[in-house]
Motif scaffolding. Structure first.
Motif, PDB file in Angstrom:
ATOM      1  N   HIS A  61       1.143  -1.338   0.106  1.00 52.42           N
ATOM      2  CA  HIS A  61      -0.022   0.038   0.090  1.00 52.42           C
ATOM      3  C   HIS A  61       0.797   1.303   0.074  1.00 52.42           C
ATOM      4  O   HIS A  61       2.377   1.226   0.009  1.00 52.42           O
TER       5      HIS A  61
ATOM      6  N   SER B  95       0.615   3.787   2.224  1.00 52.01           N
ATOM      7  CA  SER B  95       0.755   3.996   3.619  1.00 52.01           C
ATOM      8  C   SER B  95       2.137   4.278   4.185  1.00 52.01           C
ATOM      9  O   SER B  95       2.323   5.076   4.839  1.00 52.01           O
TER      10      SER B  95
ATOM     11  N   GLN C 180       3.351   7.431   4.317  1.00 54.37           N
ATOM     12  CA  GLN C 180       3.063   8.622   5.640  1.00 54.37           C
ATOM     13  C   GLN C 180       4.034   8.839   6.485  1.00 54.37           C
ATOM     14  O   GLN C 180       4.465   9.834   6.973  1.00 54.37           O
TER      15      GLN C 180
ATOM     16  N   ARG D  13       0.582  -6.860  -4.730  1.00 51.39           N
ATOM     17  CA  ARG D  13       0.105  -7.838  -3.965  1.00 51.39           C
ATOM     18  C   ARG D  13       0.145  -9.308  -4.636  1.00 51.39           C
ATOM     19  O   ARG D  13      -0.145  -9.322  -5.827  1.00 51.39           O
TER      20      ARG D  13
ATOM     21  N   GLN E 287      -2.651   3.203  -6.169  1.00 55.83           N
ATOM     22  CA  GLN E 287      -3.329   3.666  -4.723  1.00 55.83           C
ATOM     23  C   GLN E 287      -2.977   5.246  -4.809  1.00 55.83           C
ATOM     24  O   GLN E 287      -1.974   5.686  -5.291  1.00 55.83           O
TER      25      GLN E 287
ATOM     26  N   GLU F  24      -2.939   7.671  -1.713  1.00 54.43           N
ATOM     27  CA  GLU F  24      -2.887   8.001   0.157  1.00 54.43           C
ATOM     28  C   GLU F  24      -3.071   9.473   0.304  1.00 54.43           C
ATOM     29  O   GLU F  24      -2.561  10.252  -0.266  1.00 54.43           O
TER      30      GLU F  24
ATOM     31  N   PHE G 193      -3.518   1.221  11.626  1.00 55.76           N
ATOM     32  CA  PHE G 193      -2.771   2.547  11.672  1.00 55.76           C
ATOM     33  C   PHE G 193      -3.990   3.593  11.781  1.00 55.76           C
ATOM     34  O   PHE G 193      -3.576   4.865  11.910  1.00 55.76           O
ATOM     35  N   THR G 194      -5.209   3.339  11.836  1.00 58.47           N
ATOM     36  CA  THR G 194      -6.232   4.344  12.227  1.00 58.47           C
ATOM     37  C   THR G 194      -7.223   3.955  13.309  1.00 58.47           C
ATOM     38  O   THR G 194      -7.400   2.722  13.446  1.00 58.47           O
TER      39      THR G 194
ATOM     40  N   GLY H  68     -10.648   3.607   2.136  1.00 59.62           N
ATOM     41  CA  GLY H  68     -10.585   3.323   3.438  1.00 59.62           C
ATOM     42  C   GLY H  68     -10.055   4.632   4.069  1.00 59.62           C
ATOM     43  O   GLY H  68      -9.259   5.334   3.682  1.00 59.62           O
ATOM     44  N   CYS H  69     -10.451   4.870   5.181  1.00 56.44           N
ATOM     45  CA  CYS H  69      -9.822   6.020   6.045  1.00 56.44           C
ATOM     46  C   CYS H  69     -10.133   6.098   7.557  1.00 56.44           C
ATOM     47  O   CYS H  69     -10.487   5.060   8.128  1.00 56.44           O
TER      48      CYS H  69
ATOM     49  N   ALA I 234      -6.326   9.973   7.652  1.00 60.47           N
ATOM     50  CA  ALA I 234      -5.676   9.404   6.753  1.00 60.47           C
ATOM     51  C   ALA I 234      -6.580   8.605   5.581  1.00 60.47           C
ATOM     52  O   ALA I 234      -7.739   8.414   6.254  1.00 60.47           O
ATOM     53  N   PHE I 235      -6.332   8.666   4.602  1.00 61.47           N
ATOM     54  CA  PHE I 235      -7.441   7.539   3.704  1.00 61.47           C
ATOM     55  C   PHE I 235      -6.509   7.065   2.459  1.00 61.47           C
ATOM     56  O   PHE I 235      -5.344   7.436   2.122  1.00 61.47           O
ATOM     57  N   GLY I 236      -7.178   6.008   1.904  1.00 60.80           N
ATOM     58  CA  GLY I 236      -6.222   5.410   1.017  1.00 60.80           C
ATOM     59  C   GLY I 236      -7.156   4.859  -0.142  1.00 60.80           C
ATOM     60  O   GLY I 236      -8.520   4.180   0.290  1.00 60.80           O
TER      61      GLY I 236
END
Ligand code: DAH
Length: 376
Positions: free
Chosen positions: A197, A199, A202, A223, A237, A239, A279-280, A317-318, A343-345
């Motif tokens: 990802h 992420s 970040q 993946r 993606q 982010e 992570f959130t 996702g966030c 955060a979001f992805g």
């Protein structure tokens, strides 16, 4: 067979013998000059007649003028001068005939037939995934976000550990990670993998830049998914990360709702459903009302496939950045007691599929010009 002309010695310097010698020379000049057809011929001709060393001009000068007795010098000088002029004029006129002709034939061969159809040069356009990425980036740029990027070959530390995936935590399983082989001797956190990802960027960005921070991170991720109509081992993606004092879940909702309206049209609605990401905390999945069927779940009499008739499409996702994540970058001003963030992805390919009505993600990566041309 015609013999090659040579300059004779004069037996006497009477007008009569000058006449004869002159006539012979001029007729040789005349016949040689009319036989010249190319540049090479002409150069040989020029040198034969005009070369300082042993050319015809030099020879008549030596044999007809210098050799003349005193009383014949004046007469000889005039005749030789006159011949020099004629020789030079002849050499020049042959040059013009030959080189003038070359220019004319070159003009013919270089000419362009303006009635022929032109050469089509296809103009490149953005790939649909790249176009979608750029549109998403510009939505956030307009909100004051910067763009940050990071490596596709990533360490376990950035991809998992600093994002609050503890070692051996089951959440790692959902990521179908592709690990680089032969790293058993390295400490686990240094082992390399293909990032699953965006992420990890970040963390990398928070190590580099102090808060406040507003960034988007577009990029490729990998993946271990076998390719099919909706999966690809490589995909894209984008982010997002906003960190400041007093960032709330309200900021997250307002920002993402605005972004979806900017991207898909002001009619779309958004909805947040509880979820989990390490992570959130809290975490959510954001749905957008289906911009294909308008949220009704049907297209005419047909069921709407993109939203599976639900009227909603899961788009990203966030969540609020988990304080445990800030702990890893606390030394650079991210004290979880002082700052907060969201955060979001989001999958870019999926957005492109929905936007352009593409039914197979593989089409994006096969490089088939017939497919790509439709976006030109
Ligand atoms: N990294 C997650 C994934 O690939 C997506 C994601 C979810 C990113 C929530 C976020 C987030 O930044 O807050 O599945």
């Amino acid at each position: 067979m015609a013999t090659v002309y040579t300059v004779p010695k004069l037996t006497d310097y009477s007008p009569a013998s000058f006449e004869t010698a002159t006539r012979d020379l001029l007729s040789a000049l005349e016949s040689e000059s009319s036989a010249i057809h190319g540049d090479t011929d002409w150069k040989i001709f020029r040198d034969r007649w005009m070369a300082r060393k042993d050319g015809m001009v030099t020879q008549i000068n030596d044999l007809w003028l210098k050799a003349a007795p005193k009383e014949a010098k004046r007469e000889a000088g005039q005749r030789v001068n006159e011949l020099k002029g004629k020789i030079a004029a002849s050499v020049e006129s042959v040059r013009q005939r030959i080189q003038g002709g070359r220019t004319a034939s070159r003009l013919t061969s270089d000419s362009v037939d303006i009635t022929l159809p032109g050469v089509r040069r296809p103009v490149g356009v953005e790939h649909p995934v790249i176009r979608t990425r750029n549109e998403l980036v510009s939505v956030f740029r307009n909100l004051g976000y910067s763009v940050s990027e990071g490596p596709e070959i990533e360490s376990d530390y950035y991809n998992f550990e600093a994002l609050n995936f503890p070692p051996n935590h089951p959440a790692r399983d959902t990521q179908d990670t592709l690990f680089i082989a032969g790293q058993d001797k390295k400490p686990p956190r240094e082992r390399l993998l293909l990032r699953t990802h965006t992420s990890p960027v970040q963390i990398r960005t928070m190590e580099r830049l102090k808060p406040p921070l507003r960034i988007v991170i577009p990029g490729k991720v990998y993946r271990n998914d076998p390719p099919d109509a909706s999966h690809s081992p490589m995909f894209h993606q984008i982010e997002g990360l906003a960190v400041d004092t007093n960032i709330t879940f309200g900021d997250l909702k307002g920002t993402l709702d605005h972004a979806m309206k900017a991207m898909f049209g002001s009619n779309v609605k958004t909805q947040f459903r509880p979820s989990f990401f390490p992570f959130t905390e809290p975490s959510a999945e954001m749905m957008v009302s289906c911009f294909i069927c308008g949220g009704g779940g049907k297209r005419g009499a047909e069921p709407c496939r993109p939203c599976k008739t639900t009227g909603w499409i899961e788009i990203l996702g966030c969540g609020m950045v988990d304080p445990n994540v800030f702990e890893f970058v606390k030394h650079n001003g991210y004290d979880p007691k002082k700052v907060s963030g969201f955060a979001f992805g989001m999958g870019i390919d999926r957005v492109a599929i929905l936007k352009y009505g593409v039914d197979d993600i593989q089409l994006f990566f096969q490089g088939d010009v017939r497919f790509l041309q439709q976006f030109a």
